[in-house]
Structures are given as C-alpha cells and as structure tokens.
Design an enzyme around this catalytic site. Structure first.
Site, PDB file in Angstrom:
ATOM      1  N   ARG A  31       7.048  11.583  -3.704  1.00  0.00           N
ATOM      2  CA  ARG A  31       8.170  12.207  -3.117  1.00  0.00           C
ATOM      3  C   ARG A  31       7.903  13.650  -2.951  1.00  0.00           C
ATOM      4  NH1 ARG A  31      13.294  10.277  -6.865  1.00  0.00           N
ATOM      5  NH2 ARG A  31      14.098  11.606  -5.780  1.00  0.00           N
ATOM      6  N   LYS A  78       5.846  20.286 -19.616  1.00  0.00           N
ATOM      7  CA  LYS A  78       5.226  19.140 -18.657  1.00  0.00           C
ATOM      8  C   LYS A  78       4.343  19.659 -17.813  1.00  0.00           C
ATOM      9  CE  LYS A  78      10.116  17.312 -19.041  1.00  0.00           C
ATOM     10  NZ  LYS A  78      11.523  17.264 -18.259  1.00  0.00           N
ATOM     11  N   PRO A 113       7.352  11.565 -15.506  1.00  0.00           N
ATOM     12  CA  PRO A 113       6.268  12.096 -16.398  1.00  0.00           C
ATOM     13  C   PRO A 113       7.087  13.348 -17.184  1.00  0.00           C
ATOM     14  CG  PRO A 113       5.479  11.935 -14.265  1.00  0.00           C
ATOM     15  CD  PRO A 113       6.809  11.917 -14.018  1.00  0.00           C
ATOM     16  N   GLU A 114       7.180  12.931 -18.516  1.00  0.00           N
ATOM     17  CA  GLU A 114       7.692  14.033 -19.531  1.00  0.00           C
ATOM     18  C   GLU A 114       6.625  14.114 -20.525  1.00  0.00           C
ATOM     19  OE1 GLU A 114      11.677  12.470 -21.355  1.00  0.00           O
ATOM     20  OE2 GLU A 114      11.855  11.273 -19.684  1.00  0.00           O
ATOM     21  N   ARG A 160      23.276  12.892 -15.282  1.00  0.00           N
ATOM     22  CA  ARG A 160      22.287  12.088 -15.284  1.00  0.00           C
ATOM     23  C   ARG A 160      22.595  10.821 -15.898  1.00  0.00           C
ATOM     24  NH1 ARG A 160      18.196  15.992 -15.807  1.00  0.00           N
ATOM     25  NH2 ARG A 160      16.609  14.721 -15.136  1.00  0.00           N
TER      26      ARG A 160
END
Length: 283
Positions: A119, A53, A2-3, A269
């Site tokens: 998570r 965010k 989720p950005e 990344r």
DNA sequence: CACTTGACCTGTCCGC
DNA sequence: TGCGGACAGGTCAAGT
C-alpha cells in the site's frame, strides 16, 4: 499490522542477516518509499534497533536507515540464488522482487534486502542520529520496560476524556501498541475499550499496561501476528493469531466465560470484545 | 486545546 | 462475470 512484536521480530532477523553487511547498491522502484539526501552506497550496518514500531538500522558513518512498515511493509533478506522456495502453501511471498517491491538493497555478501509495501504507506529514510532523536522524542514508554508504569500513568492521565483504546493506540502515550494488541490487552485486563480513561482506576490502567507487555512478549516468542501479509526477515509468517483471545474471534466463545465475542467499532477502529468480561463503566 | 475524522494506497471480499 | 463499495489498520493533517 506490524506492531511492536512484528517489528521486533524483523529487527532480530536483520540483526543476524544485515548487521555487518555493507550496502553496495540501492534500487528504488517507488520514489515515495525511499527518502535520502545522501547516498547509502558504501555504508555498513552496525546495529539494528527498534523504538515503538520504527526500525533503526545504524550505519558506520553515524547515520541511520530508519524504516516504518506502516500497514503492509515487509523487509526480507534473500540470497541471490534463493528462489523463495519452500512450500507455496505456507509461504506468503514467492520470488522477489514482486509487484509490491519498492526498494532493493544489494549487500556485500551477495544477499539482497527487499522492502515490499503493497500500500506504499511505509518508508525508508536515511537520517542523522539527530533526526532519529527528533522522530522518537515524543514517544511514550516501551510497554515492556521495567519502569514503564510511572511514565505511562503520567501520560495517560492527560487524556482522561479519551476512550482507553484510543489512548493505547496513541504512540505518545505508550509505544508500539496497535489494533491487535490493544484488543488483546484490554480483554486480558477485563477493561472495555470504550471506557473513558478518567473512569478507570490506576489499578485498572496498570493491569492494561501489564497485559499489553505480557501479550507482546508471548507474541514475540511466536514470531508475531500474521493477519494479512506480515512476514519476518526470512519471509516466514507469525503464529500469534492462532492463540489470540479476541482479535478476529468474533462469533466464538470467550475462553474465560463462554460468552460470544463480538466485533464493534471504537475510536474508529474494528474492535473485539467479550461483552460479559469487559463491562463499560459509567462516566 | 482535546479529540475525531479523513487521507494516504492497494487488494480482497461481499452483494447485486 | 463484472462492478461498485466497504473494509483493512499506522500515522499525520485537517476538521469539529
């Protein structure tokens, strides 16, 4: 995952489904997912805001329920008799609560707000507005704000030795960009993610910021990106990745030049680039 | 001080 | 089939 576009999409859903509702009860299934020093019961949501965010659900008593979805968080509103229906094929979630449900809020119209988080990285926190100010004070500008450029330039120029992708992911430089939209914006601006900020002109940096704003606007229109498990407040997936230019497109031709998109690693990344459109400047 | 890496968790996928 | 290990990516703490 989720950005900014995903959190904004959730915010819009909660604007419709949660604002105006009063919390009747809180069921915490995982202690680490919910932090508060004062009861949430009886408080009413009066606004749904977003900064970077972070979701900020203002309460009628001046406090705020702040939520960060981190990697796998979901906020889904369901009616009591809603089984999660629809077609299993296009639905990512079924009956709630499920094994990823961490917190359940009972609302006064009979619906429930589920905070799912596979998570357990995400969190909900009941805080004062003063704490909200502390949490948001160090953030960079929202990329879609009209006056974002001068502030972004000032902040990003403090990181001349950093690779530009790391700077874009730094929430203190510019707010809301994560791995997907960093790659998409850099491709749009024809800038190599491993280029040092100091090696880039103001013009190139401005192009990156404008591409980020544009790609995020497009994504919001499409309901965000569903890579693994993102869904909006009604449990629906987003469609942006169907239109992504480089993210998860390794092995496919660049839609601008035809060269093959490659996946590499930058700033620790997974990073997608067109090796022909995005050349690495020296320095 | 600036920047990079590891930890936090869990599920999935890949190779043996 | 089962199992170990790499990988996913947001953010902060710890390390270089």
């Amino acid at each position: 995952m989720p950005e900014l576009p995903e959190v904004e999409t959730v915010r819009r859903g909660l604007q419709q489904l949660a604002v105006g509702r009063t919390v009747l009860g809180v069921d915490v299934l995982n202690e680490g997912s919910f932090q508060t020093e004062s009861a949430l019961d009886g408080a009413r949501f009066v606004a749904a805001r977003r900064r970077a965010k972070m979701l900020l659900l203002d309460l009628d008593d001046g406090r705020c329920l702040a939520v960060h979805l981190k990697m796998t968080g979901q906020l889904v509103v369901r009616g009591a008799d809603d089984w999660g229906g629809g077609h299993p094929s296009d639905s990512l979630i079924g009956e709630l609560p499920d094994r990823s449900t961490r917190v359940v809020l009972d609302l006064d119209d009979g619906t429930r707000l589920f905070f799912n988080d596979q998570r357990k990285f995400g969190w909900m926190r009941v805080v004062t507005q003063e704490t909200v100010d502390e949490m948001t004070g160090g953030l960079g500008p929202e990329p879609m704000d009209d006056d974002a450029w001068p502030r972004f330039r000032e902040l990003v120029r403090r990181h001349d030795r950093t690779v530009v992708k790391a700077a874009l992911l730094d929430q203190g430089v510019v707010a809301g960009i994560g791995n997907i939209y960093a790659d998409e914006a850099l491709w749009g601006a024809r800038v190599h993610p491993a280029a040092r900020v100091g090696a880039l002109s103001d013009k190139a940096l401005r192009r990156v910021l404008e591409e980020a704003a544009e790609v995020m606007t497009t994504s919001i229109d499409l309901g965000g990106s569903t890579d693994r498990n993102y869904v909006d407040a009604e449990g629906r997936r987003g469609a942006y990745l169907d239109f992504a230019r480089v993210f998860r497109r390794e092995g496919q031709p660049c839609q601008r030049c035809g060269a093959t998109i490659v996946k590499t690693r930058v700033a620790g990344r997974g990073t997608h680039i067109c090796p022909k459109c995005q050349r690495l400047p020296r320095g």
